[in-house]
Design a protein around this motif. Sequence first.
Motif, short mmCIF file in Angstrom:
data_model
loop_
_atom_site.label_atom_id
_atom_site.label_comp_id
_atom_site.label_asym_id
_atom_site.label_seq_id
_atom_site.Cartn_x
_atom_site.Cartn_y
_atom_site.Cartn_z
N PHE A 198 16.45 110.72 -17.05
CA PHE A 198 16.47 109.33 -16.64
C PHE A 198 15.18 108.68 -17.12
O PHE A 198 14.10 109.22 -16.90
N ASP B 213 11.91 111.11 -16.18
CA ASP B 213 11.79 112.11 -15.12
C ASP B 213 11.59 113.53 -15.67
O ASP B 213 11.59 114.49 -14.90
N LYS C 22 8.57 105.40 -18.35
CA LYS C 22 8.44 106.65 -17.60
C LYS C 22 9.78 107.35 -17.61
O LYS C 22 10.83 106.70 -17.51
N ILE D 119 16.96 100.83 -18.14
CA ILE D 119 17.09 102.12 -17.46
C ILE D 119 18.17 102.90 -18.19
O ILE D 119 19.21 102.35 -18.55
N LEU E 160 21.45 100.49 -18.87
CA LEU E 160 21.51 99.09 -18.43
C LEU E 160 20.22 98.44 -18.91
O LEU E 160 19.13 98.95 -18.62
N ARG F 78 3.76 107.98 -16.64
CA ARG F 78 3.96 106.66 -17.23
C ARG F 78 3.01 106.47 -18.41
O ARG F 78 1.84 106.81 -18.33
N VAL G 58 9.74 98.91 -19.26
CA VAL G 58 9.55 97.47 -19.10
C VAL G 58 8.68 96.98 -20.25
O VAL G 58 7.72 97.66 -20.65
N GLN H 195 13.01 104.84 -17.57
CA GLN H 195 12.93 103.40 -17.29
C GLN H 195 11.77 102.82 -18.09
O GLN H 195 10.75 103.48 -18.29
N SER I 26 11.54 92.29 -20.70
CA SER I 26 12.77 93.08 -20.78
C SER I 26 12.60 94.34 -19.95
O SER I 26 11.48 94.77 -19.66
N PHE I 27 13.71 94.91 -19.56
CA PHE I 27 13.69 96.18 -18.86
C PHE I 27 14.85 97.03 -19.36
O PHE I 27 15.81 96.52 -19.94
#
Lengths: 225, 135
Positions: A157, A187, A185, A146, A131, A192, A161, A159, A143-144
């Motif tokens: 996973f 998992d 970042k 995930i 997304l 980060r 920005v 994420q 913007s972001f």
Amino acid sequence: MASLFLSVILHQKGLTEKLNPIPYGGMRALIIILCALLSSASFSRPISYVGGHTLMANSNSLTDNIYWHYTPNINYSVGLDYQKDKVSNEYFPSARFTYLINRKNAAQSQRNLYLKTGVGLNNSNNHFYSLAGDWETRRLFTSFSIKQSSGVGYDMFEQSVKVGVAPYLGAYGDFHTWLMVETKKNDLDNERITYPVLRFFKGGAAFEISYHKKTDWDIHLMYRF
Amino acid sequence: MEKLLLLGLLLTSSFLHAEPHEMGNMLSHEGHLHEAMVDGKELVVDPKRFDLFVEGLKNNQIALVSVQGMVCDFCARGIAKTFGKDKSVTKVDVDLASGKVLLAYPAAFEISLEDIEKKILNNGLNTTDIQIMSN
């Protein structure tokens, strides 16, 4: 591009040792597939105008990558990604689909929300979905993203920005410049990283370069036609 | 939980930032030509840009299209390419600063507002107003 940084970081942080149930060769392939599935994701808008083609190329210390996408309808685009691992000389093709969930056009801004997905053509067990969203004016960009990536023996996973500012407002056809910062970042290493990004536009072409002390330089080229 | 909070924060900030721009009034731009049309509408266009556009054009109709969401050069390029392929369009000008597109058509040509709107929409943008002038 995001994934390529991740790739380098995974190598440099010795994650091949941490994930020891997977042999080195397997881990190497895993990382590259991950790169192929995720690269070029944040460079530009993943949907062009109807009938528009976009060609992107990326190069860093580990991989060379070419990604093409076509926009048959304003709501989605389809693409193919082809990546070469500079170490093993292996190739990793993947197919991608991007769907525009929502777009809000305003007088001075545009906001987008996308659903992205991709699957490896060599092994369909390798896939991702994501997304992503952005909001942009002529002066500011945010913007972001995930992403959930899966394959044989791994799940990840991530994420990220990105924020940017245009130091000057160019007219149509001018040379455009963006000063950006991206942070991300995942998992797997749970650390980060944040680094600067420079983006330039001129006509249908764009050039983006970023640098992180752990990952060295990352270069992107894009041409829209 | 951290991931959800981050996503929520980003989405919220994006929506909040977008709102004031939607309410922005394009008529407040300074240095633009403000002229009343016969239908009472106000014509807002950069006079220098407009003069440059109509220079050399004779017996043409000019469509002034107001567009929302045209914030980057790639957006503008898509519009220029789309209308550039339209053989009925004799000249195209895109102004990123004001979000205006100028299109020149032969005087005898019957301009379809729906077609203009559709072409703009195919670039992912929205048309808010179209004004037709003749020179």
